[in-house]
Structures are given as structure tokens and as C-alpha cells.
Write a protein that holds these residues in place. Sequence first.
Motif, PDB file in Angstrom:
ATOM      1  N   ARG A 182      -2.934  -3.289   4.969  1.00  0.00           N
ATOM      2  CA  ARG A 182      -4.195  -3.127   5.694  1.00  0.00           C
ATOM      3  C   ARG A 182      -5.145  -2.151   5.000  1.00  0.00           C
ATOM      4  NH1 ARG A 182      -1.248  -1.629  11.125  1.00  0.00           N
ATOM      5  NH2 ARG A 182      -0.123  -0.565   9.461  1.00  0.00           N
ATOM      6  N   ARG A 183      -4.610  -1.182   4.257  1.00  0.00           N
ATOM      7  CA  ARG A 183      -5.469  -0.123   3.680  1.00  0.00           C
ATOM      8  C   ARG A 183      -6.029  -0.546   2.318  1.00  0.00           C
ATOM      9  NH1 ARG A 183      -1.044   4.429   4.692  1.00  0.00           N
ATOM     10  NH2 ARG A 183       0.262   2.587   4.452  1.00  0.00           N
ATOM     11  N   THR A 235       0.819  -1.223   0.000  1.00  0.00           N
ATOM     12  CA  THR A 235       0.000   0.000   0.000  1.00  0.00           C
ATOM     13  C   THR A 235       0.845   1.262   0.000  1.00  0.00           C
ATOM     14  OG1 THR A 235      -0.104  -0.113   2.401  1.00  0.00           O
ATOM     15  CG2 THR A 235      -1.992  -1.014   1.198  1.00  0.00           C
ATOM     16  N   TYR A 293      13.653  -3.037  16.250  1.00  0.00           N
ATOM     17  CA  TYR A 293      13.521  -3.019  14.784  1.00  0.00           C
ATOM     18  C   TYR A 293      14.782  -3.589  14.130  1.00  0.00           C
ATOM     19  CZ  TYR A 293      13.471  -1.354   9.989  1.00  0.00           C
ATOM     20  OH  TYR A 293      13.543  -1.302   8.620  1.00  0.00           O
ATOM     21  N   THR A 319      10.025   7.181   2.436  1.00  0.00           N
ATOM     22  CA  THR A 319       8.673   6.590   2.377  1.00  0.00           C
ATOM     23  C   THR A 319       7.916   7.021   3.637  1.00  0.00           C
ATOM     24  OG1 THR A 319       9.307   4.635   3.632  1.00  0.00           O
ATOM     25  CG2 THR A 319       9.618   4.526   1.249  1.00  0.00           C
ATOM     26  N   THR A 346      15.278   5.358   3.284  1.00  0.00           N
ATOM     27  CA  THR A 346      14.497   5.521   2.051  1.00  0.00           C
ATOM     28  C   THR A 346      13.318   6.448   2.338  1.00  0.00           C
ATOM     29  OG1 THR A 346      15.109   3.225   1.538  1.00  0.00           O
ATOM     30  CG2 THR A 346      13.392   4.221   0.182  1.00  0.00           C
ATOM     31  N   ILE A 401       8.245   1.136  -0.554  1.00  0.00           N
ATOM     32  CA  ILE A 401       9.048   0.172  -1.317  1.00  0.00           C
ATOM     33  C   ILE A 401       8.165  -0.956  -1.869  1.00  0.00           C
ATOM     34  CG2 ILE A 401      10.958  -1.483  -1.149  1.00  0.00           C
ATOM     35  CD1 ILE A 401      12.134   0.373   1.077  1.00  0.00           C
TER      36      ILE A 401
END
Length: 402
Positions: free
Chosen positions: A179-180, A156, A295, A330, A328, A159
Motif C-alpha cells: 500500500r505504501r 514495502t 492468523y 520485521t 522474524t 520478508i
Amino acid sequence: MNDWLRDVFHDRPVWINALMVFSAYMAFVYMPWDIFWKPVSRDEEVWFGILFTGWSAKLGALAHWFVYAAATYGFRRRRPWMRIWGPLYSAQVAFGMLVWNVLYWGSWTGWIVGLIGALPFAALTLALFGAHEYFRDPRPHLRERYGDWALVTGATAGIGAELARSLARRGVSCVITGRREERLRELASELEQRHGVSTRCVPVDLAESGGAERLADACRDLDIAILVNNAGVGYVGRFDKQDTGRLRDLVEVNCSAPVVLTSKLLPAMLERGRGAVIITGSVAGRQPLPLHGVYAATKGFDLLFGEALYVELRGTGVDVLVLEPGVTDTEFQEVSGQIPHGGATAHAVAEAGIEALGDQPSLVFGWIQWIRANAAARLVSRPLVAYIAREITRPSTPAELR
Ligand SMILES: NC(=O)c1ccc[n+]([C@@H]2O[C@H](COP(=O)([O-])OP(=O)(O)OC[C@H]3O[C@@H](n4cnc5c(N)ncnc54)[C@H](OP(=O)(O)O)[C@@H]3O)[C@@H](O)[C@H]2O)c1
């Protein structure tokens, strides 16, 4: 060890392998010695038959290092630009042999000795020029290699959306998920209209228990040839200031989902004798990363999982690639709570990943990131890297979360 050697040397003729080994020796052993240890007063370099000494020779040595490093990479990865790079450098050596001997011997002797010295390199230049078929992409088209359908998680945004576009541009139909739902529908109609591929949208929350299994079930009637485990979330902040539920979700999306999806979809690929698994890792996974501790650990997990899988599956027809982007541009930064700080384009990262598929187990995107991940993280002790990394992550971490 034998499998690794076969992997490195199997698809080139012996003489090109020999040039690759020689270039690697020059790039990793001889030139570093020449640049760092040889005293400037003793340094000599020859370019185009002209002798350089002292500091100009040191500069020439740097250029030589670059030539050999690029040649090592070019021979190893069979890059198309080697069709020019190889013959050009070899022609330069042939020309240099002639000029050097004419200049330093003079008259007929110089010409004769020069021609004798230049001849092998002229022959090598012609051989390299004639070997251009080894330096074109030897691989068939993506769809022929793997099959018609891909499943892309985290499509969605960022990347993942670009990976889906890259695949569709190459004629691969896509199951896209995230999810979207609205975003999935928009991307699906874009891919269908622009590239004429088929799509299927499967909205799913991969953090939910059973989410990955439901997604795999939703693709059961399709031969998924390329599985792209891309969905991922970050979470910035000092560990004691982080929420337990959100941390658990992060581990589910970044680690459990790729494992479950791969486990569900791999058997059919193995049965067909072809397929591919891409996992979007991160350069964050190459070292401990304070303020992104969990993470980074999940991305380290992805890297080790993917690289082990690559070796396990050699010879089965199923390729594996861990794509490791650096910063990146995003939604990731905002979602993970960082102060936005730009980065590479998602398009460039995705294209590099699709191009590298089948070539290597992992790809760090960008040469600065590559040096950071491979050289810095291996040469410097891990605790020291962690302290340095904290200084890098601190400015993009909101003050209240540090
Ligand atoms: N951006 C960077 O600087 C960077 C650097 C290195 C590695 N990466 C990695 O690259 C991958 C893609 O990140 P990005 O930069 O494209 O981030 P992004 O723009 O935030 O996209 C993340 C994608 O993951 C999906 N996702 C997140 N949580 C999910 C969940 N619970 N269930 C299902 N899907 C979920 C999102 O979809 P929904 O929100 O619609 O669910 C979205 O499509 C991630 O694995 C990330 O770790 C990013």
C-alpha cells in the motif's frame, strides 16, 4: 504414491538412492533404538577402529545418529557439502576396518583381514568422491528456469522486500506491490541501480474488494514467471477482543489474495510450461495458536493450499513453495500488535526460500522451528499443543488483549 516415489528417487543413480535409504534406516530406525532402548551396559560403538563401550558408546551413538541424519538430508537434497561429508565418513569406516582388524587380530592376519574389510569402503569413498556432480546444484539459473519477471506482494517491508532483493540479485525483474507507494519507489530505484533489473510499482490494498484482481490486471502485459504471494498481516489478541473488520481484512490479505492472484496468473505459466508460485506461510500455521487464532488459521490455509497445488502441478514445469518462517524481525510484530521480541533476519528467510524453490513443497525456516513444526506438532496431541502454544504467545501479547 507412485508419483511421490518418483519425486523422491528420480534424479539420483540407484547406488546413491540405496545409500540414502540405508542412511534413513539408520537415522530413523536403528540409531533411535540404539540410543534409547539399548542398555548402556551392552552398548558398543566403533570409531576409527577403536571400540567404545558404556556411556562413551552412547555418546558415540549420538554422533552416529547425526552423521546418518545429515547424510539422509544431504543425499535427498543433493547438498554440495555431501561431496566432503560422504567420502569423509566412508573413509573413516575404511580406516576403522583396517585398524580394528590389526588391533584385534594382530600381525599379518590382521592386515590381510583388515585390508579385505577396508577395500569395499575405500571403493565407496572413491565412488562418492567421483560422484561430486550429483551434489552440485543441478538447476539452471532462476531466470532460465522460470522467466524474466516476478510479482512480489508485500514488498514495502520485511520478508517481501528481501524476497524482491533476492530475486533482483539473480537478475529477475520485479513488479512490487504494497500500500505504501513511497516505499515501493525507493525499493524500485534500489533494485534498478544495484542489480540493473526493471521494476514496476503497483500500489494496491489487497484487503479491498477487487484489489487482487486490479493487481493482476496491472501485470497483464508482462509474462509473470514467479508469483510471490507474500503480503500478510497478523492480529494478536483473544478472539472476543478483536475487531470484526480487521479480522475480515486479515483473511482477505492472507487467504483470498493468494488464491485470486494464483488463479489469475497460473494459466499463462502453464501455457508457457514454466513458472513458480511462492506463498509465505508461517510455522504458526502448523498448529492452533491461541492469541493468534485467526492468523494461524489463515497460515494453515496457505500451507494446505500451497502443498496441494505443488502436487497438482508436478510435471507441468510450474514449481510451488510454501515458505514458513518462524519469528522474524520485521514490522510484522508491531503491525499485529505484539510486544516486539526479535527473531531471524528477513534476509536469511528470503534467501532460504529462493534457494529451496523447486526442491520441495514447503520450507520451515530454521532447524529448531523445523523440529517444533514436524516433530512436536505431530507427536503431541493437538489440544495439548494449543495449551503449550498459548504459554509461548502470552508473553508477547499485551496484557489487555489476553
Ligand atoms: N515476521 C514474522 O515473524 C513472520 C513469521 C512467519 C510468517 N510471516 C509472514 O511473512 C509475510 C511477510 O511478513 P513480514 O514479516 O515481512 O511483515 P511486514 O514487515 O509487516 O510486511 C508485511 C507486508 O505486507 C503488506 N501488506 C499488509 N497489508 C496489506 C494490504 N492490505 N494490502 C497490500 N499489502 C499489504 C505490507 O505492505 P503495506 O503495509 O505497505 O501495505 C508489507 O509490505 C506475511 O505473510 C507474514 O504472515 C512473518
